[in-house]
Design a protein around this motif. Structure first.
Motif, short mmCIF file in Angstrom:
data_model
loop_
_atom_site.label_atom_id
_atom_site.label_comp_id
_atom_site.label_asym_id
_atom_site.label_seq_id
_atom_site.Cartn_x
_atom_site.Cartn_y
_atom_site.Cartn_z
N PHE A 40 34.68 13.19 78.66
CA PHE A 40 33.81 13.83 79.66
C PHE A 40 34.48 13.70 81.02
O PHE A 40 34.38 12.66 81.68
CB PHE A 40 32.44 13.13 79.65
CG PHE A 40 31.38 13.80 80.46
CD1 PHE A 40 30.78 14.97 80.03
CD2 PHE A 40 30.94 13.25 81.66
CE1 PHE A 40 29.75 15.58 80.77
CE2 PHE A 40 29.92 13.85 82.40
CZ PHE A 40 29.33 15.02 81.96
N ASP A 41 35.16 14.78 81.41
CA ASP A 41 35.87 14.77 82.69
C ASP A 41 34.94 15.37 83.75
O ASP A 41 34.67 16.57 83.74
CB ASP A 41 37.16 15.59 82.54
CG ASP A 41 37.94 15.70 83.83
OD1 ASP A 41 37.43 15.26 84.88
OD2 ASP A 41 39.06 16.25 83.79
N VAL A 42 34.46 14.53 84.67
CA VAL A 42 33.45 15.00 85.62
C VAL A 42 33.98 16.07 86.58
O VAL A 42 33.21 16.81 87.19
CB VAL A 42 32.81 13.85 86.45
CG1 VAL A 42 32.08 12.88 85.54
CG2 VAL A 42 33.84 13.12 87.30
N SER B 64 35.75 10.70 100.33
CA SER B 64 35.40 11.50 99.14
C SER B 64 34.12 10.97 98.50
O SER B 64 33.29 11.74 98.00
CB SER B 64 36.56 11.51 98.13
OG SER B 64 36.83 10.21 97.66
N LYS B 65 33.91 9.65 98.53
CA LYS B 65 32.68 9.08 97.97
C LYS B 65 31.47 9.46 98.84
O LYS B 65 30.39 9.74 98.34
CB LYS B 65 32.79 7.55 97.87
CG LYS B 65 33.78 7.03 96.86
CD LYS B 65 33.39 7.25 95.41
CE LYS B 65 32.20 6.44 94.99
NZ LYS B 65 31.91 6.63 93.53
N LEU B 66 31.68 9.48 100.16
CA LEU B 66 30.57 9.85 101.05
C LEU B 66 30.18 11.31 100.85
O LEU B 66 28.99 11.64 100.82
CB LEU B 66 30.98 9.61 102.52
CG LEU B 66 29.90 9.92 103.55
CD1 LEU B 66 28.65 9.06 103.35
CD2 LEU B 66 30.44 9.72 104.98
N PRO C 91 33.62 8.01 78.03
CA PRO C 91 34.80 7.71 78.83
C PRO C 91 35.43 9.02 79.31
O PRO C 91 35.03 10.10 78.86
CB PRO C 91 35.73 6.97 77.87
CG PRO C 91 35.33 7.42 76.51
CD PRO C 91 33.88 7.83 76.59
N ARG C 92 36.38 8.90 80.20
CA ARG C 92 36.97 10.09 80.82
C ARG C 92 37.48 11.13 79.83
O ARG C 92 37.27 12.33 80.02
CB ARG C 92 38.13 9.61 81.70
CG ARG C 92 38.89 10.68 82.37
CD ARG C 92 40.17 10.06 82.88
NE ARG C 92 40.87 10.97 83.72
CZ ARG C 92 41.55 10.61 84.79
NH1 ARG C 92 41.62 9.37 85.14
NH2 ARG C 92 42.19 11.50 85.49
N LYS C 93 38.12 10.64 78.73
CA LYS C 93 38.72 11.64 77.81
C LYS C 93 37.66 12.46 77.07
O LYS C 93 37.94 13.55 76.58
CB LYS C 93 39.74 11.02 76.86
CG LYS C 93 39.25 9.94 75.96
CD LYS C 93 40.41 9.51 75.03
CE LYS C 93 40.04 8.49 73.99
NZ LYS C 93 39.29 7.33 74.41
N TYR D 193 37.27 8.17 91.00
CA TYR D 193 38.70 7.98 91.32
C TYR D 193 38.72 6.73 92.20
O TYR D 193 38.31 6.78 93.36
CB TYR D 193 39.21 9.20 92.07
CG TYR D 193 40.70 9.22 92.33
CD1 TYR D 193 41.51 10.16 91.69
CD2 TYR D 193 41.29 8.31 93.20
CE1 TYR D 193 42.88 10.19 91.92
CE2 TYR D 193 42.66 8.34 93.42
CZ TYR D 193 43.44 9.27 92.79
OH TYR D 193 44.80 9.31 93.01
N THR D 194 39.16 5.60 91.66
CA THR D 194 38.99 4.32 92.37
C THR D 194 40.29 3.73 92.93
O THR D 194 40.26 2.64 93.49
CB THR D 194 38.34 3.26 91.43
OG1 THR D 194 39.11 3.19 90.23
CG2 THR D 194 36.91 3.61 91.11
N ASN D 195 41.40 4.44 92.73
CA ASN D 195 42.66 3.92 93.27
C ASN D 195 42.75 4.27 94.77
O ASN D 195 43.17 5.36 95.15
CB ASN D 195 43.85 4.49 92.49
CG ASN D 195 45.14 3.79 92.87
OD1 ASN D 195 45.31 3.33 94.01
ND2 ASN D 195 46.06 3.70 91.93
N ILE E 111 40.61 8.00 102.52
CA ILE E 111 40.25 9.19 101.72
C ILE E 111 39.24 8.83 100.62
O ILE E 111 38.29 9.58 100.37
CB ILE E 111 41.52 9.80 101.07
CG1 ILE E 111 42.52 10.25 102.15
CG2 ILE E 111 41.18 10.95 100.12
CD1 ILE E 111 42.06 11.39 103.02
N TYR E 112 39.44 7.70 99.99
CA TYR E 112 38.50 7.28 98.95
C TYR E 112 37.08 7.23 99.52
O TYR E 112 36.15 7.81 98.96
CB TYR E 112 38.94 5.91 98.41
CG TYR E 112 37.91 5.20 97.58
CD1 TYR E 112 37.62 5.61 96.27
CD2 TYR E 112 37.20 4.09 98.08
CE1 TYR E 112 36.67 4.94 95.51
CE2 TYR E 112 36.25 3.43 97.32
CZ TYR E 112 35.99 3.86 96.04
OH TYR E 112 35.04 3.20 95.29
N GLY E 113 36.91 6.55 100.66
CA GLY E 113 35.58 6.43 101.29
C GLY E 113 35.03 7.79 101.69
O GLY E 113 33.84 8.06 101.51
#
Ligand SMILES: NC(=O)c1ccc[n+]([C@@H]2O[C@H](COP(=O)([O-])OP(=O)(O)OC[C@H]3O[C@@H](n4cnc5c(N)ncnc54)[C@H](OP(=O)(O)O)[C@@H]3O)[C@@H](O)[C@H]2O)c1
Length: 293
Positions: free
Chosen positions: A34-36, A127-129, A30-32, A60-62, A123-125
């Motif tokens: 392993f922070d990618v 950053s994912k691209l 989980p994130r805590k 980051y899914t928000n 921005i989400y899209g």
């Protein structure tokens, strides 16, 4: 085979763990743990574990928050993917990067294939691209798996929200002009399990087959959950105040790469939802209640 799962605390991470653990040696972070976005942590921990495969489900899914928190969204979705891709290339590991239908603008008017050009509108899209590009440029043994409208037994999603609202009596006002392909996390996890056994690297659209509007999806959820008596009304997106992030209005998928590579497509979205609501969701909710008691 040793597999690292990033974002193991998320809804897809949870189902990846359920599906992969009985078959492989699993390191689920989980994130805590392993922070990618932390390059040093990613490099040191992956060099130490030396997995054969990394399934990168952290993100980051928000989508709305990303509009005002751009730097963090890029740091996690784009730079995080780059950090993983660099180490995977170095240690010869396969990398699965889970991406999204939000790389498209939704203006095509029919379902998207892997051959269609992305054009993200938030921005989400974006950053994912960029994460996709980093992965494909950096790690030879990569699979980019785009998916859409995820739901599962862990966390909050469209299905759990519709049920919650219906149980509180409704009525529900749901948009009928946003079209997509709902996807059950467990089915996606099973697809990924099959994929990583192959050398068929590249880009995949992996959603449950078929498409529907949010309204049709909600109708089906209420029916399967025995809540069909609750009032459900179709509305247009512009009936609501605008959200910070624009959404693609039509982002359903066609899974050409899956069939072309002889892999098994995910089942139809209605069958997946039926399975989820009959066998998975209520069982997990009841178990959670029992634990609280
Ligand atoms: N949900 C959808 O409808 C949807 C649709 C298309 C594609 N996808 C993609 O599918 C994948 C899985 O999504 P999901 O629905 O499972 O999302 P999720 O439930 O939000 O899980 C994402 C996980 O990533 C973790 N995370 C965030 N920042 C991190 C970081 N810096 N380092 C490590 N972990 C971090 C989050 O931890 P915290 O909770 O502690 O922040 C969370 O546990 C993502 O790549 C997403 O972009 C999702």
């Amino acid at each position: 085979m040793k597999i690292v799962i990033t974002g193991a605390g998320g809804q897809l991470g949870y189902d990846l763990n359920r599906v992969l653990r009985p078959v492989y040696e699993i390191v689920a972070w989980p994130r805590k743990q392993f922070d990618v976005s932390n390059e040093r942590e990613v490099t040191e921990k992956l060099r130490q574990e030396r997995p054969h495969v990394v399934v990168h489900a952290a993100a980051y899914t928000n989508v709305d928050k990303a509009e005002v928190d751009k730097e963090n969204a890029y740091q996690v979705n784009a730079m995080g993917a780059l950090h993983l891709a660099q180490v995977c290339e170095e240690i010869g590991a396969k990398l699965v990067y889970v991406s999204t239908d939000y790389v498209f603008d939704g203006r095509k008017g029919s379902a998207y294939t892997e051959a269609d050009a992305p054009n993200p509108i938030n921005i989400y899209g974006q950053s994912k691209l960029l994460g996709e590009k980093f992965v494909s440029m950096t790690c030879r043994k990569h699979y980019i798996v785009r998916t859409s409208w995820l739901y599962g037994s862990k966390g909050t999603n469209f299905v759990t929200k519709v049920i919650e609202k219906a149980r509180s009596g409704g009525p529900l006002h749901i948009v009928d002009d946003q079209i997509g392909s709902p996807t059950y996390c467990l089915d996606l996890a099973l697809f990924i399990r099959n994929l990583i056994e192959t050398e068929h690297y590249g880009l995949y659209h992996a959603s449950n087959q078929g498409e529907c509007s949010r309204y049709e999806f909600a109708q089906q959820i209420l029916q399967e959950a025995g809540l069909a008596q609750v009032s459900l009304l179709p509305v247009h997106t512009d009936a609501f105040p605008p959200l910070p992030a624009a959404r693609p209005m039509y982002s359903a998928f066609l899974d050409h790469a899956i069939t072309m590579n002889g892999l098994t497509p995910l089942r139809d979205w209605r069958s997946a939802l039926h399975f989820f609501l009959q066998l998975d969701y209520f069982e997990s909710v009841d178990l959670a209640k029992e634990k609280k008691v």
